[in-house]
Design a protein around this motif. Structure first.
Motif, mmCIF file in Angstrom:
data_model
loop_
_atom_site.group_PDB
_atom_site.id
_atom_site.type_symbol
_atom_site.label_atom_id
_atom_site.label_comp_id
_atom_site.label_asym_id
_atom_site.label_seq_id
_atom_site.Cartn_x
_atom_site.Cartn_y
_atom_site.Cartn_z
ATOM 1 N N VAL A 122 0.868 -1.094 -0.019
ATOM 2 C CA VAL A 122 -0.063 0.048 0.044
ATOM 3 C C VAL A 122 0.943 1.196 -0.120
ATOM 4 N N LYS A 123 2.029 1.118 0.792
ATOM 5 C CA LYS A 123 2.836 2.341 0.936
ATOM 6 C C LYS A 123 3.464 2.431 -0.567
ATOM 7 N N LYS A 124 4.069 1.532 -1.215
ATOM 8 C CA LYS A 124 4.684 1.787 -2.703
ATOM 9 C C LYS A 124 3.757 2.271 -3.651
ATOM 10 N N LEU A 125 2.281 1.627 -3.612
ATOM 11 C CA LEU A 125 1.240 2.109 -4.378
ATOM 12 C C LEU A 125 0.986 3.532 -4.042
ATOM 13 N N ARG A 126 0.752 3.874 -3.000
ATOM 14 C CA ARG A 126 0.455 5.329 -2.541
ATOM 15 C C ARG A 126 1.286 6.102 -3.359
ATOM 16 N N LYS A 127 2.836 5.980 -3.159
ATOM 17 C CA LYS A 127 3.968 6.830 -3.799
ATOM 18 C C LYS A 127 3.710 6.920 -4.981
ATOM 19 N N LYS A 128 3.466 6.070 -5.592
ATOM 20 C CA LYS A 128 3.559 5.845 -7.377
ATOM 21 C C LYS A 128 2.208 6.445 -7.783
ATOM 22 N N LEU A 129 1.087 6.785 -6.954
ATOM 23 C CA LEU A 129 -0.090 7.235 -7.481
ATOM 24 C C LEU A 129 -0.076 8.880 -7.391
ATOM 25 N N LEU A 130 1.120 9.244 -6.929
ATOM 26 C CA LEU A 130 1.408 10.783 -7.013
ATOM 27 C C LEU A 130 0.193 11.627 -6.526
ATOM 28 N N ASP A 131 -0.496 12.632 -6.885
ATOM 29 C CA ASP A 131 -1.771 13.384 -6.396
ATOM 30 C C ASP A 131 -2.833 12.560 -5.966
ATOM 31 N N ALA A 132 -2.861 11.227 -6.716
ATOM 32 C CA ALA A 132 -3.934 10.368 -6.091
ATOM 33 C C ALA A 132 -3.870 9.646 -4.952
ATOM 34 N N ALA A 133 -2.722 9.888 -4.436
ATOM 35 C CA ALA A 133 -2.348 8.958 -3.220
ATOM 36 C C ALA A 133 -3.369 9.156 -1.914
ATOM 37 N N PRO A 134 -4.005 10.264 -1.829
ATOM 38 C CA PRO A 134 -4.978 10.483 -0.639
ATOM 39 C C PRO A 134 -6.049 9.554 -1.013
ATOM 40 N N TYR A 135 -6.377 9.105 -2.242
ATOM 41 C CA TYR A 135 -7.561 8.213 -2.285
ATOM 42 C C TYR A 135 -7.444 7.194 -1.357
ATOM 43 N N ILE A 136 -6.455 6.812 -1.131
ATOM 44 C CA ILE A 136 -6.166 5.371 -0.416
ATOM 45 C C ILE A 136 -6.178 5.915 1.169
ATOM 46 N N GLN A 137 -7.155 5.673 1.942
ATOM 47 C CA GLN A 137 -6.915 6.150 3.450
ATOM 48 C C GLN A 137 -6.763 5.034 4.470
ATOM 49 N N THR A 138 -6.125 5.348 5.299
ATOM 50 C CA THR A 138 -5.554 4.171 6.549
ATOM 51 C C THR A 138 -6.909 4.282 7.331
ATOM 52 N N VAL A 139 -7.483 3.241 7.907
ATOM 53 C CA VAL A 139 -8.466 2.916 8.791
ATOM 54 C C VAL A 139 -7.610 2.401 10.117
ATOM 55 N N VAL A 140 -7.426 3.124 11.106
ATOM 56 C CA VAL A 140 -6.730 2.642 12.290
ATOM 57 C C VAL A 140 -7.231 1.456 12.846
ATOM 58 N N LYS A 141 -6.120 0.439 12.900
ATOM 59 C CA LYS A 141 -6.216 -0.824 13.441
ATOM 60 C C LYS A 141 -7.316 -1.697 12.814
ATOM 61 N N ILE A 142 -7.697 -1.286 11.619
ATOM 62 C CA ILE A 142 -8.393 -2.277 10.715
ATOM 63 C C ILE A 142 -7.951 -2.559 9.270
ATOM 64 N N GLY A 143 -7.585 -1.503 8.491
ATOM 65 C CA GLY A 143 -7.121 -1.640 7.194
ATOM 66 C C GLY A 143 -7.061 -0.304 6.514
ATOM 67 N N TYR A 144 -7.586 -0.395 5.185
ATOM 68 C CA TYR A 144 -7.819 0.751 4.267
ATOM 69 C C TYR A 144 -9.075 0.913 3.740
ATOM 70 N N MET A 145 -9.364 2.146 3.149
ATOM 71 C CA MET A 145 -10.717 2.383 2.361
ATOM 72 C C MET A 145 -10.077 3.346 1.087
ATOM 73 N N PHE A 146 -10.680 3.013 0.150
ATOM 74 C CA PHE A 146 -10.455 3.962 -1.000
ATOM 75 C C PHE A 146 -11.601 4.907 -1.191
ATOM 76 N N ASP A 147 -11.328 6.340 -1.100
ATOM 77 C CA ASP A 147 -12.503 6.975 -1.303
ATOM 78 C C ASP A 147 -12.025 8.620 -2.024
ATOM 79 N N LEU A 148 -12.815 8.604 -3.009
ATOM 80 C CA LEU A 148 -12.555 9.941 -3.803
ATOM 81 C C LEU A 148 -12.548 11.323 -3.205
ATOM 82 N N LYS A 149 -13.346 11.413 -1.866
ATOM 83 C CA LYS A 149 -13.631 12.708 -1.112
ATOM 84 C C LYS A 149 -12.175 13.361 -0.612
ATOM 85 N N GLU A 150 -11.345 12.432 -0.546
ATOM 86 C CA GLU A 150 -10.146 12.914 -0.050
ATOM 87 C C GLU A 150 -9.093 13.729 -0.935
ATOM 88 N N LEU A 151 -9.697 14.132 -2.013
ATOM 89 C CA LEU A 151 -8.891 14.982 -3.109
ATOM 90 C C LEU A 151 -9.854 15.781 -3.752
#
Length: 220
Positions: free
Chosen positions: A191-220
């Motif tokens: 996920v860290k590698k993917l976020r780095k490569k997604l450039l300006d779209a990296a914020p789409y992938i959000q960390t959900v503490v103690k659970i995992g991740y969520m993909f949400d366009l609202k973050e950009l």
């Protein structure tokens, strides 16, 4: 829909532009082949091209367009004979409509052609991310990025489950398989590698503490 209309008859251009405008479709006019070629760029979804024009005819324009673009081309012409249609298709045209025609029929043909072309060239657009599903090429605001196979699969899985919280176990099972017994932290690493490569779209992938991740366009 944004179309480039290359047609020397002003009256025909007027009634096409008027109808398409009512359908919320943008049409840029060109009165001859040279003007049309000068106007053509990657912003157009379709080219509406007359055959019989002064200076340079539609066949030659079609041939020149195909040297630099795969944009769908629909021929507009009074020449309805099969030989003329075949010549157009041989040069790379995608459809044909014979004069006289109603603008509603032309609009319907354009929509059908674009729908067909989109099916033939499968693509996925999510926010600023564009994905060619046939070649697995991923673009961020038209910039091609290089993803490994696992990174690509991870991105697709996120998109397919956007706005859903995905646990590390879910990601591990889907991407690495149920029989994977390695370290669960591999998910965080990728996920860290993917976020780095997604450039300006990296914020789409959000960390959900103690659970995992969520993909949400609202973050950009």
């Amino acid at each position: 829909m944004k179309g480039l209309l290359i047609e020397d008859e002003k009256l025909i251009r007027m009634f096409i532009v008027e109808y398409f405008d009512k359908q919320k479709a943008s049409v840029v006019e060109a009165s001859d082949g040279y003007e049309g070629l000068a106007l053509l760029d990657d912003s157009f979804d379709i080219v509406l091209l007359d055959i019989m024009m002064p200076g340079i005819d539609g066949y030659e324009v079609c041939k020149l367009i195909r040297q630099k673009s795969d944009v769908p081309i629909l021929f507009i012409s009074a020449l309805s004979e099969d030989d003329n249609k075949l010549k157009g298709f041989d040069l790379g045209a995608d459809d044909f409509i014979a004069k006289p025609f109603t603008p509603s029929l032309l609009y319907a043909k354009c929509k059908a052609l674009l729908k067909r072309m989109n099916k033939e060239n499968r693509s996925l657009d999510v926010g600023i991310i564009h994905i060619d599903e046939d070649t697995h090429e991923v673009y961020i605001r038209d910039e091609l990025i290089q993803l490994s196979n696992k990174e690509y699969l991870l991105l697709i899985y996120f998109i397919e489950n956007k706005r859903k919280i995905l646990s590390r176990d879910q990601l591990l099972d889907h991407i690495w398989g149920y029989d994977y017994y390695g370290d669960q932290r591999i998910v965080d690493t990728y996920v860290k590698k993917l976020r780095k490569k997604l450039l300006d779209a990296a914020p789409y992938i959000q960390t959900v503490v103690k659970i995992g991740y969520m993909f949400d366009l609202k973050e950009l």
